[in-house]
Design a protein around this motif. Structure first.
Motif, PDB file in Angstrom:
ATOM      1  N   ALA A  56      -6.853   3.609   4.111  1.00 27.13           N
ATOM      2  CA  ALA A  56      -7.954   2.652   3.895  1.00 27.13           C
ATOM      3  C   ALA A  56      -7.477   1.300   3.374  1.00 27.13           C
ATOM      4  O   ALA A  56      -7.871   0.257   3.905  1.00 27.13           O
ATOM      5  CB  ALA A  56      -9.016   3.258   2.974  1.00 27.13           C
ATOM      6  N   PRO A  57      -6.595   1.239   2.340  1.00 25.20           N
ATOM      7  CA  PRO A  57      -6.155  -0.069   1.881  1.00 25.20           C
ATOM      8  C   PRO A  57      -5.329  -0.829   2.913  1.00 25.20           C
ATOM      9  O   PRO A  57      -5.334  -2.057   2.931  1.00 25.20           O
ATOM     10  CB  PRO A  57      -5.326   0.217   0.627  1.00 25.20           C
ATOM     11  CG  PRO A  57      -5.302   1.666   0.411  1.00 25.20           C
ATOM     12  CD  PRO A  57      -6.118   2.318   1.477  1.00 25.20           C
ATOM     13  N   SER A  78      -6.969  -6.350   7.848  1.00 24.31           N
ATOM     14  CA  SER A  78      -8.282  -6.757   8.365  1.00 24.31           C
ATOM     15  C   SER A  78      -8.566  -6.112   9.722  1.00 24.31           C
ATOM     16  O   SER A  78      -8.993  -6.760  10.677  1.00 24.31           O
ATOM     17  CB  SER A  78      -8.384  -8.284   8.493  1.00 24.31           C
ATOM     18  OG  SER A  78      -8.208  -8.890   7.239  1.00 24.31           O
ATOM     19  N   THR A 113       0.871  -1.177   0.000  1.00 23.48           N
ATOM     20  CA  THR A 113       0.000   0.000   0.000  1.00 23.48           C
ATOM     21  C   THR A 113       0.911   1.232   0.000  1.00 23.48           C
ATOM     22  O   THR A 113       2.102   1.116   0.281  1.00 23.48           O
ATOM     23  CB  THR A 113      -0.901   0.006   1.252  1.00 23.48           C
ATOM     24  OG1 THR A 113      -0.067   0.046   2.423  1.00 23.48           O
ATOM     25  CG2 THR A 113      -1.798  -1.228   1.303  1.00 23.48           C
ATOM     26  N   THR A 152     -12.750   5.665   4.255  1.00 22.71           N
ATOM     27  CA  THR A 152     -13.168   4.556   5.124  1.00 22.71           C
ATOM     28  C   THR A 152     -14.673   4.528   5.337  1.00 22.71           C
ATOM     29  O   THR A 152     -15.184   3.657   6.034  1.00 22.71           O
ATOM     30  CB  THR A 152     -12.479   4.640   6.503  1.00 22.71           C
ATOM     31  OG1 THR A 152     -12.832   5.866   7.134  1.00 22.71           O
ATOM     32  CG2 THR A 152     -10.967   4.522   6.383  1.00 22.71           C
ATOM     33  N   LEU A 190      -5.834  -0.668   6.224  1.00 19.51           N
ATOM     34  CA  LEU A 190      -6.843  -1.247   7.122  1.00 19.51           C
ATOM     35  C   LEU A 190      -7.377  -2.549   6.537  1.00 19.51           C
ATOM     36  O   LEU A 190      -7.493  -3.560   7.237  1.00 19.51           O
ATOM     37  CB  LEU A 190      -8.002  -0.264   7.336  1.00 19.51           C
ATOM     38  CG  LEU A 190      -7.806   0.892   8.295  1.00 19.51           C
ATOM     39  CD1 LEU A 190      -8.972   1.875   8.176  1.00 19.51           C
ATOM     40  CD2 LEU A 190      -7.671   0.413   9.729  1.00 19.51           C
ATOM     41  N   ASP A 191      -7.710  -2.515   5.236  1.00 22.29           N
ATOM     42  CA  ASP A 191      -8.223  -3.713   4.565  1.00 22.29           C
ATOM     43  C   ASP A 191      -7.183  -4.828   4.563  1.00 22.29           C
ATOM     44  O   ASP A 191      -7.500  -5.989   4.860  1.00 22.29           O
ATOM     45  CB  ASP A 191      -8.638  -3.396   3.122  1.00 22.29           C
ATOM     46  CG  ASP A 191      -9.883  -2.528   3.044  1.00 22.29           C
ATOM     47  OD1 ASP A 191     -10.613  -2.434   4.050  1.00 22.29           O
ATOM     48  OD2 ASP A 191     -10.109  -1.925   1.980  1.00 22.29           O
ATOM     49  N   TYR A 192      -5.946  -4.492   4.231  1.00 28.14           N
ATOM     50  CA  TYR A 192      -4.872  -5.484   4.167  1.00 28.14           C
ATOM     51  C   TYR A 192      -4.683  -6.177   5.515  1.00 28.14           C
ATOM     52  O   TYR A 192      -4.476  -7.385   5.586  1.00 28.14           O
ATOM     53  CB  TYR A 192      -3.577  -4.801   3.727  1.00 28.14           C
ATOM     54  CG  TYR A 192      -2.378  -5.718   3.686  1.00 28.14           C
ATOM     55  CD1 TYR A 192      -2.127  -6.517   2.575  1.00 28.14           C
ATOM     56  CD2 TYR A 192      -1.507  -5.789   4.773  1.00 28.14           C
ATOM     57  CE1 TYR A 192      -1.031  -7.363   2.538  1.00 28.14           C
ATOM     58  CE2 TYR A 192      -0.410  -6.637   4.744  1.00 28.14           C
ATOM     59  CZ  TYR A 192      -0.179  -7.420   3.631  1.00 28.14           C
ATOM     60  OH  TYR A 192       0.909  -8.267   3.607  1.00 28.14           O
TER      61      TYR A 192
END
Length: 194
Positions: A78-79, A85, A45, A126, A81-83
């Motif tokens: 944001a990415p 989890s 990211t 987000t 956070l997704d990465y």
């Protein structure tokens, strides 16, 4: 992942911005990395990332310095956070705050962006605002100086004398949130000075 916190220190990339008031979030991140004995490395990211624990058995801190400009902070946070989890309620954003006097740290959970472009972009990216903010006071610009110009200037020579203490206090605030919880951290950092 309940035992992981993402700590994002906001700023602008590159050495030309490194000492600006707007980059105090990344200064705090460097202090935290030093305390954890962690080194930053490039991530998939748009972030430089370091990881560590305050003490053995404590929650893991993932420190993230976005490599985007301030107004695109959400594109970095944001990415990640997704990465990882991680839900936004396990996100701590460290940023400069014009509406707090210099040399003051405040902790806030949720709320609006207050005109801060980095926060605005994270909230948008987000679809959320219930993340914790460690607000590092830089004060208002003197006279009629434009706020945008003020945040992109280095701290004054007088401010630089107190800056290490301010950065340490903000790093302490992050550690207090993780170790003691939001309310206890707020009580500690919002208590009037003796």
């Amino acid at each position: 992942m309940a035992d992981v916190w993402l700590v994002a220190g906001l700023g602008n990339p590159g050495p030309g911005y490194a000492a600006n008031r707007h980059n105090v979030g990344q200064m705090v991140l460097s202090e935290l990395a030093s305390r954890l004995g962690a080194r930053f490395s490039r991530h998939k990211t748009p972030n430089l990332v370091a990881e560590g624990r305050i003490r053995p058995g404590a929650a893991k801190l993932v420190l993230a310095a976005p490599t985007t400009y301030m107004n695109e902070s959400g594109r970095a946070v944001a990415p990640l956070l997704d990465y990882l989890s991680i839900a936004p309620d396990r996100l701590i954003v460290v940023h400069d705050e014009l509406d707090i006097p210099f040399d003051t740290v405040r902790i806030k959970n949720g709320g609006g962006h207050g005109g801060h472009n980095g926060l605005r972009d994270i909230i948008k990216a987000t679809d959320s605002s219930p993340f914790v903010r460690v607000r590092v006071g830089i004060g208002r610009p003197p006279g009629r100086q434009d706020a945008a110009d003020f945040v992109l200037k280095d701290f004054s020579s007088t401010e630089k004398q107190s800056l290490p203490s301010l950065i340490a206090d903000a790093a302490d605030a992050v550690e207090a949130i993780v170790e003691d919880g939001l309310v206890a951290a707020q009580q500690r950092f919002h208590a009037p000075s003796p």
